[in-house]
Design an enzyme around this catalytic site. Sequence first.
Site, mmCIF file in Angstrom:
data_model
loop_
_atom_site.group_PDB
_atom_site.id
_atom_site.type_symbol
_atom_site.label_atom_id
_atom_site.label_comp_id
_atom_site.label_asym_id
_atom_site.label_seq_id
_atom_site.Cartn_x
_atom_site.Cartn_y
_atom_site.Cartn_z
ATOM 1 N N LYS A 160 0.941 -1.341 -0.053
ATOM 2 C CA LYS A 160 0.010 -0.086 -0.069
ATOM 3 C C LYS A 160 0.892 1.352 -0.008
ATOM 4 O O LYS A 160 0.507 2.262 -0.816
ATOM 5 C CB LYS A 160 -1.046 -0.018 1.309
ATOM 6 N N HIS A 296 -6.468 -31.050 -33.016
ATOM 7 C CA HIS A 296 -7.441 -30.112 -32.428
ATOM 8 C C HIS A 296 -8.355 -30.393 -31.472
ATOM 9 O O HIS A 296 -9.857 -30.547 -31.520
ATOM 10 C CB HIS A 296 -8.378 -29.537 -33.845
#
Length: 544
Positions: A160, A296
């Site tokens: 922070k 595929h």
Amino acid sequence: MTDTQPDPRPDPQIDLSSRSAPARLAIRRALISVSDKTGLLDLGRALSTHGAEILSTGGSARALRDAGIAVTEIADHTGFPEILDGRVKTLVPKVHGGILGRRDLPTHQAQMAEHGIAPIDLVAVNLYPFEATVASGAPFADCVENIDIGGPALIRAAAKNHDDVTILTDPAQYDALIAALPDGGTTLADRRAYAAAAYARTAAYDAAIAAWFAGQSGDTFPQRLTLSGVRQSRLRYGENPHQQAAFYTTSETRPGVATARQAQGKSLSYNNLNDTDAAFEAVAEFGRPAVVIVKHANPCGVAEAETISAAWDAALACDPVSAFGGIVALNRTLNGETAEKIAGIFTEVIVAPDADEAALAALARKKNLRLLLTGSVPDPSVPGLTVRSLAGGFLAQTRDNGRIRREDLRVVTRRAPTDAELDDLLFAFRVAKHVKSNAVIYARGGATVGIGAGQMSRVDSARIAARKSEDAARTLGTGPALTIGSVAASDAFFPFADGLESVVAAGAVAVIQPGGSIRDQDVIDAADRAGIAMVFTGMRHFRH
């Protein structure tokens, strides 16, 4: 395939303007409290060499002191001892005030001076090994004890106040920090990158704890489901060259592409990873030596046999054209004979539990072929979650670990299947589980002889599979379609008799399907007219 170090480069979209942060942040005082001691001594020496005072706790302090590095115990710095078996040692104002105090606010500086709070410029913390403790199968109490409290608080506070504090959460970040010390310390861009990594780490840590607690209570789908992963590699592109992609791993230890060792070959692409996962999950279904060839994301050849070499031959025979450029998965150690055969056609990836020296030598000539070794085969019965993204959300479901046995089958026709047909029916239904819907599979002798995948109509899937069987027969020079005398599996019920009739026309003599259609009787009557056997499973295997 590792790429876990935070990227120190700022996102070009982030505004790096700051209230009053210096161009470089010198480190005069550092707090080090790490569970993972990797790189600790190098970091400590570098900080000490550049004049930083080091504050530390417990094992970290001992390790630094034993290496001859000057260190101040947190208890000595704060005047407050560690209590509650070390559960409380950094959760005190002199620590958090030193981290959170803003250097640009006179009121903050005055209050810090009033209470004797010295500023802390760097926090290096990594957390108790909660994930590893859970993965080890430790008892509930041990897992709870490995939930870090002070560590996340320190990390979040430092992140922070990143204008004034540098936060390190991973030993992989130490080298960059050490390199920045001679130049006067970290830049604001560095500190914001470290802060982003810090919040990602605490978020992932909390997600792991939340998931574990939900699991302990048997809640598969808690009200809030948080997913986290560690980036293992940036990929060249996604499914297509204009898409960006990266590969992330989770804490799941299931054998597969995420845990495999790449023994050779160029880097894996997005499609390689997706197809290899599909192939290896499919080959895990079979107890005998088996081979799955995927193209595929759909199997184009599957077989099990007495040897892995024979399984390869049978799998390739199903669709030798589509196998070109495919992914090959084995559930046994890859041997030299089989490796030579696979290397005879263009193959993108081979994945197997292991490979012998002859196989490694045979594949070494194919520099681009990727070989992944997983160490073992996943258990298809183990539960887990699968996730798919949607616009604005995602779907989560339990893994399809359904398994049909002989005793689960219900014969619905006048003719019952023979024992050999039953073996092939169960084999074909296991294959159907891994073929995109609508799926129709023809099989004979423990091998697929026709696969129809991903069609909008089940009739089309049946016909495409039959046509591909004819093409394979012509390629192999074996005469009529391979589907003649085969069995057929459908991943879901036949809604009309026409799908069943297409299977019969292809030459199938027995069929396995879930059943459950309002027209089941029409389909059964069509099977009886054709004189074939049919069994219902009561379980479907849609795969979208």
